[in-house]
Design a protein around this motif. Structure first.
Motif, mmCIF file in Angstrom:
data_model
loop_
_atom_site.group_PDB
_atom_site.id
_atom_site.type_symbol
_atom_site.label_atom_id
_atom_site.label_comp_id
_atom_site.label_asym_id
_atom_site.label_seq_id
_atom_site.Cartn_x
_atom_site.Cartn_y
_atom_site.Cartn_z
ATOM 1 N N MET A 114 0.837 -1.203 0.000
ATOM 2 C CA MET A 114 0.000 0.000 0.000
ATOM 3 C C MET A 114 0.871 1.251 0.000
ATOM 4 N N LYS A 115 0.476 2.251 -0.786
ATOM 5 C CA LYS A 115 1.241 3.493 -0.898
ATOM 6 C C LYS A 115 0.908 4.421 0.285
ATOM 7 N N ILE A 116 1.925 5.143 0.746
ATOM 8 C CA ILE A 116 1.755 6.131 1.807
ATOM 9 C C ILE A 116 2.589 7.358 1.459
ATOM 10 N N PHE A 117 2.342 8.446 2.194
ATOM 11 C CA PHE A 117 3.202 9.620 2.125
ATOM 12 C C PHE A 117 3.945 9.747 3.439
ATOM 13 N N GLU A 118 5.253 9.931 3.351
ATOM 14 C CA GLU A 118 6.076 10.173 4.530
ATOM 15 C C GLU A 118 6.485 11.645 4.535
ATOM 16 N N VAL A 119 6.423 12.272 5.705
ATOM 17 C CA VAL A 119 6.819 13.672 5.837
ATOM 18 C C VAL A 119 8.314 13.732 6.104
ATOM 19 N N THR A 120 9.048 14.474 5.295
ATOM 20 C CA THR A 120 10.491 14.623 5.441
ATOM 21 C C THR A 120 10.846 16.106 5.488
ATOM 22 N N LEU A 121 12.109 16.384 5.773
ATOM 23 C CA LEU A 121 12.579 17.771 5.774
ATOM 24 C C LEU A 121 12.574 18.355 4.368
ATOM 25 N N GLU A 122 12.582 17.481 3.374
ATOM 26 C CA GLU A 122 12.593 17.930 1.988
ATOM 27 C C GLU A 122 11.191 17.976 1.394
ATOM 28 N N GLY A 123 10.173 17.703 2.215
ATOM 29 C CA GLY A 123 8.796 17.678 1.723
ATOM 30 C C GLY A 123 8.181 16.305 1.947
ATOM 31 N N ARG A 124 7.209 15.961 1.113
ATOM 32 C CA ARG A 124 6.572 14.646 1.248
ATOM 33 C C ARG A 124 7.209 13.650 0.295
ATOM 34 N N ALA A 183 16.085 6.738 5.249
ATOM 35 C CA ALA A 183 14.881 6.092 4.734
ATOM 36 C C ALA A 183 13.860 7.140 4.304
ATOM 37 N N LEU A 184 14.043 8.372 4.757
ATOM 38 C CA LEU A 184 13.118 9.451 4.461
ATOM 39 C C LEU A 184 13.682 10.451 3.460
ATOM 40 N N GLN A 185 14.987 10.619 3.456
ATOM 41 C CA GLN A 185 15.605 11.592 2.564
ATOM 42 C C GLN A 185 16.975 11.105 2.130
ATOM 43 N N GLU A 186 17.492 11.672 1.038
ATOM 44 C CA GLU A 186 18.729 11.181 0.448
ATOM 45 C C GLU A 186 19.974 11.751 1.104
ATOM 46 N N ARG A 187 19.840 12.876 1.802
ATOM 47 C CA ARG A 187 21.015 13.505 2.390
ATOM 48 C C ARG A 187 20.623 14.256 3.661
ATOM 49 N N ILE A 188 21.581 14.376 4.583
ATOM 50 C CA ILE A 188 21.333 15.158 5.789
ATOM 51 C C ILE A 188 21.936 16.551 5.655
ATOM 52 N N LEU A 189 22.921 16.676 4.800
ATOM 53 C CA LEU A 189 23.462 17.961 4.378
ATOM 54 C C LEU A 189 23.681 17.877 2.874
ATOM 55 N N GLU A 190 24.016 19.001 2.275
ATOM 56 C CA GLU A 190 24.146 19.024 0.815
ATOM 57 C C GLU A 190 25.116 17.983 0.288
ATOM 58 N N ASP A 191 26.216 17.773 1.009
ATOM 59 C CA ASP A 191 27.236 16.827 0.545
ATOM 60 C C ASP A 191 27.372 15.603 1.459
ATOM 61 N N ILE A 192 26.416 15.397 2.350
ATOM 62 C CA ILE A 192 26.445 14.229 3.236
ATOM 63 C C ILE A 192 25.310 13.290 2.859
ATOM 64 N N THR A 193 25.648 12.194 2.176
ATOM 65 C CA THR A 193 24.690 11.172 1.779
ATOM 66 C C THR A 193 24.978 9.892 2.558
ATOM 67 N N PHE A 194 24.171 8.862 2.313
ATOM 68 C CA PHE A 194 24.355 7.611 3.055
ATOM 69 C C PHE A 194 25.752 7.011 2.869
ATOM 70 N N PRO A 195 26.293 6.918 1.636
ATOM 71 C CA PRO A 195 27.654 6.358 1.510
ATOM 72 C C PRO A 195 28.685 7.131 2.316
ATOM 73 N N VAL A 196 28.530 8.468 2.402
ATOM 74 C CA VAL A 196 29.469 9.273 3.188
ATOM 75 C C VAL A 196 29.323 8.942 4.669
ATOM 76 N N SER A 197 28.067 8.886 5.153
ATOM 77 C CA SER A 197 27.833 8.596 6.573
ATOM 78 C C SER A 197 28.344 7.216 6.954
ATOM 79 N N ILE A 198 28.064 6.222 6.118
ATOM 80 C CA ILE A 198 28.480 4.860 6.463
ATOM 81 C C ILE A 198 29.996 4.728 6.406
ATOM 82 N N SER A 199 30.651 5.488 5.533
ATOM 83 C CA SER A 199 32.118 5.474 5.458
ATOM 84 C C SER A 199 32.717 6.098 6.713
ATOM 85 N N ILE A 200 32.130 7.207 7.167
ATOM 86 C CA ILE A 200 32.610 7.864 8.384
ATOM 87 C C ILE A 200 32.430 6.934 9.584
ATOM 88 N N LEU A 201 31.263 6.270 9.659
ATOM 89 C CA LEU A 201 31.025 5.331 10.755
ATOM 90 C C LEU A 201 32.001 4.160 10.702
#
Length: 314
Positions: A182-192, A274-292
């Motif tokens: 079933m389709k849903i809308f999730e609210v994110t900082l970047e919109g829905r 899971a809600l958005q592609e980045r937390i900052l303009e140049d911080i995406t999941f691959p960057v975060s997981i690499s830092i971790l």
């Protein structure tokens, strides 16, 4: 190694608290389900007609609205119309909606209990005076410590499994079986964001696992550094509860100070991806997981180095 891991699991499950934590998770899911059911609006079979009526009302309001109000009303109309166009009923509540909206939030309890167990794992051996009996066995120190670490990971995964299974079964009883797709809308900082409700839940859980592992590793490291079990648990819980606050503060500083992006706290909660592609303009999941990954390697080296060199005199 397998025998060592089995022995450590027996120690964990030999404590009543380890079983109580599982029971608490199930009870927390049940209470959350009852609250969610009580405070959620009943499913509306005539939602399409009511939604269309809402759009008509908003359009009528635009006639006497200011330019600024018109922009807000138009955005609201567009969002409401999108629900109609994509046949997304905002009033429906199924077991998968419950899991995606509520059960994922109960995962913070899983993290808390894993932090408590991980923090106490080695420190308790020193506090109880059993570390000497453990280290006189014909096993290398690193293998003993690794077995403890793996045992905590297994226990943590069992808590996650308890959360998912209890969430599904309780959701099934309270809300009935729903469509996984079933389709849903999730609210994110970047919109829905449009998402599939079942997939979205498991995506959040998938992102949650590395975060759980990281916080658990910090707790385990503290357990090897402090002989005081209370101190290890206390610092571990502090890291858990204040990591999100510190992460938010550091993200605000990151616009001014580049080095702030590489601190660990903004990256401890990966479920945001899971809600958005980045937390900052140049911080995406691959960057975060690499830092971790870098922090993880450092924490593990510190943990095993200090345990290898540690004086076990009591």
């Amino acid at each position: 190694m397998i025998a060592l891991i089995q022995n450590e699991l027996m120690k964990i499950f030999g404590k009543m608290a380890s079983w109580i934590y599982m029971v608490i998770i199930v009870l927390a899911v049940l209470v959350a389900g009852i609250i969610y059911m009580k405070f959620s609006a009943d499913p509306n079979p005539n939602w399409r007609q009511d939604t269309q009526a809402e759009i008509t009302m908003l359009e009528n309001q635009m006639a006497s609205a200011s330019e600024e109000e018109k922009l807000m009303l138009q955005e609201q109309i567009d969002q409401t119309q999108e629900m109609l166009d994509k046949n997304i009923n905002p009033t429906v509540k199924t077991n998968w909606h419950f899991m995606n909206d509520v059960v994922i939030g109960v995962s913070s309890l899983v993290t808390l209990f894993v932090v408590v167990v991980g923090s106490a794992n080695v420190a308790a051996e020193f506090s109880d005076g059993t570390i000497k009996q453990l280290l006189i066995r014909p096993h290398r120190r690193w293998s003993i410590l690794l077995s403890k670490y793996i045992a905590v990971i297994i226990y943590g995964l069992l808590l996650v499994l308890t959360l998912i299974v209890s969430g599904y079964l309780i959701g099934l009883v309270l809300f009935g079986s729903g469509d996984f797709n079933m389709k849903i809308f999730e609210v994110t900082l970047e919109g829905r964001k449009e998402a599939v409700v079942g997939t979205q839940f498991f995506l959040k859980m998938l992102y949650y696992i590395p975060s759980l592992l990281m916080i658990m590793t910090i707790a385990f490291m503290l357990s090897t550094l402090f002989k005081s079990q209370a101190l290890a648990v206390g610092v571990g819980i502090f890291v858990l509860f204040f990591s999100s606050t510190l992460g938010g503060i550091i993200l605000m500083l990151a616009d001014k100070y580049t080095w702030a992006k590489f601190l660990i706290f903004p990256h401890l909660d990966l479920t945001v991806y899971a809600l958005q592609e980045r937390i900052l303009e140049d911080i995406t999941f691959p960057v975060s997981i690499s830092i971790l990954a870098v922090y993880y390697a450092i924490f593990m080296m510190v943990t095993f180095f200090f345990f290898q060199k540690r004086d076990i005199s009591i």
